[in-house]
Write a protein that holds these residues in place. Structure first.
Motif, PDB file in Angstrom:
ATOM      1  N   HIS A 180      22.497  44.999  63.354  1.00  0.00           N
ATOM      2  CA  HIS A 180      23.783  44.720  64.417  1.00  0.00           C
ATOM      3  C   HIS A 180      23.833  43.975  64.900  1.00  0.00           C
ATOM      4  O   HIS A 180      25.472  43.625  65.110  1.00  0.00           O
ATOM      5  CB  HIS A 180      22.431  45.744  65.619  1.00  0.00           C
ATOM      6  N   PHE A 181      22.780  42.566  64.789  1.00  0.00           N
ATOM      7  CA  PHE A 181      24.175  41.862  65.007  1.00  0.00           C
ATOM      8  C   PHE A 181      23.696  40.206  64.360  1.00  0.00           C
ATOM      9  O   PHE A 181      22.378  40.386  63.494  1.00  0.00           O
ATOM     10  CB  PHE A 181      23.188  41.475  66.347  1.00  0.00           C
ATOM     11  N   ASP A 182      24.746  38.929  64.274  1.00  0.00           N
ATOM     12  CA  ASP A 182      24.557  38.237  63.620  1.00  0.00           C
ATOM     13  C   ASP A 182      23.621  37.679  63.229  1.00  0.00           C
ATOM     14  O   ASP A 182      22.766  36.206  62.792  1.00  0.00           O
ATOM     15  CB  ASP A 182      25.701  37.942  62.650  1.00  0.00           C
ATOM     16  N   SER A 183      23.658  36.791  64.917  1.00  0.00           N
ATOM     17  CA  SER A 183      22.342  36.008  65.633  1.00  0.00           C
ATOM     18  C   SER A 183      22.138  36.507  67.386  1.00  0.00           C
ATOM     19  O   SER A 183      23.237  37.688  67.650  1.00  0.00           O
ATOM     20  CB  SER A 183      23.131  35.139  65.517  1.00  0.00           C
ATOM     21  N   ARG A 184      21.484  35.827  67.740  1.00  0.00           N
ATOM     22  CA  ARG A 184      21.021  36.366  68.919  1.00  0.00           C
ATOM     23  C   ARG A 184      22.542  35.947  69.811  1.00  0.00           C
ATOM     24  O   ARG A 184      22.360  36.510  70.694  1.00  0.00           O
ATOM     25  CB  ARG A 184      20.347  35.439  69.590  1.00  0.00           C
TER      26      ARG A 184
END
Length: 204
Positions: free
Chosen positions: A50-54
């Protein structure tokens, strides 16, 4: 198992919504990815679907929180007589209810100091949302030139957000209530004085 695009979008939105609450409650570094995913009912391993990074999640969560605030102000404006809009927005913002529920309140008092230490990308995203909030606030300041309304909106938001931070530091007793009341009086009084000054200038 493969999920539909709609299911993935719904899951993504749920993660962002949960994260926006927890970040406002505990701070940008007060909760980890694993905990955020667990609260959304997912495993840590599914995060990168869902996300590339925090940082990407943090930016979306901040944006979500700030969008909720501006939407709330627009709704108040739609439901309130024009001359009472600013006062109503200020009263709802500088209220015990908002003070005591940071997880569902404005992101700036809850996270502003931390955002100032984040990456340039995060600060830029946050600044864009802050400017949108200023524009919505300026819309509630009537009968003055737009440039003046924007300046008043910046001052009003700075006062409101600072007041909320101080009230939370003070707890939820009489001292905290005094801080909230003083902040409300300062914002509304300043707006009234500015409006009066404009009217006087026009009369002359």
């Amino acid at each position: 198992m493969r999920y539909s695009k709609e299911h993935k979008q719904e899951t993504h939105a749920r993660i962002v919504k949960k994260a926006s609450v927890r970040l406002r409650e505990r701070g940008a570094h007060g909760i980890g990815v694993a905990d955020l995913m667990k609260e959304a009912g997912l495993t840590h391993g599914g995060f990168y679907a869902h996300f590339d990074s925090r940082e990407a999640l943090v930016i979306e969560a901040f944006a979500y929180a700030m969008d909720r605030s501006t939407e709330r102000w627009r709704k108040i404006a739609e439901e309130t007589q024009p001359e009472k809009r600013l006062t109503t927005v200020v009263d709802s913002y500088l209220s015990p209810l908002h003070r005591d529920d940071p997880g569902h309140g404005c992101a700036v008092p809850a996270l502003g100091a931390e955002i100032a230490r984040e990456s340039a990308k995060t600060r830029k995203a946050f600044a864009a949302k802050l400017e949108a909030m200023i524009d919505v606030m300026a819309d509630q300041i009537l009968d003055v030139p737009r440039k003046s309304a924007r300046k008043q909106a910046v001052a009003a938001l700075a006062t409101m957000m600072g007041t909320l931070v101080l009230s939370r530091i003070a707890g939820n007793g009489e001292f905290s209530d005094e801080i909230l009341a003083t902040g409300r009086e300062a914002v509304v009084g300043r707006a009234a004085a500015a409006k009066k000054a404009v009217a006087k200038t026009k009369a002359n």
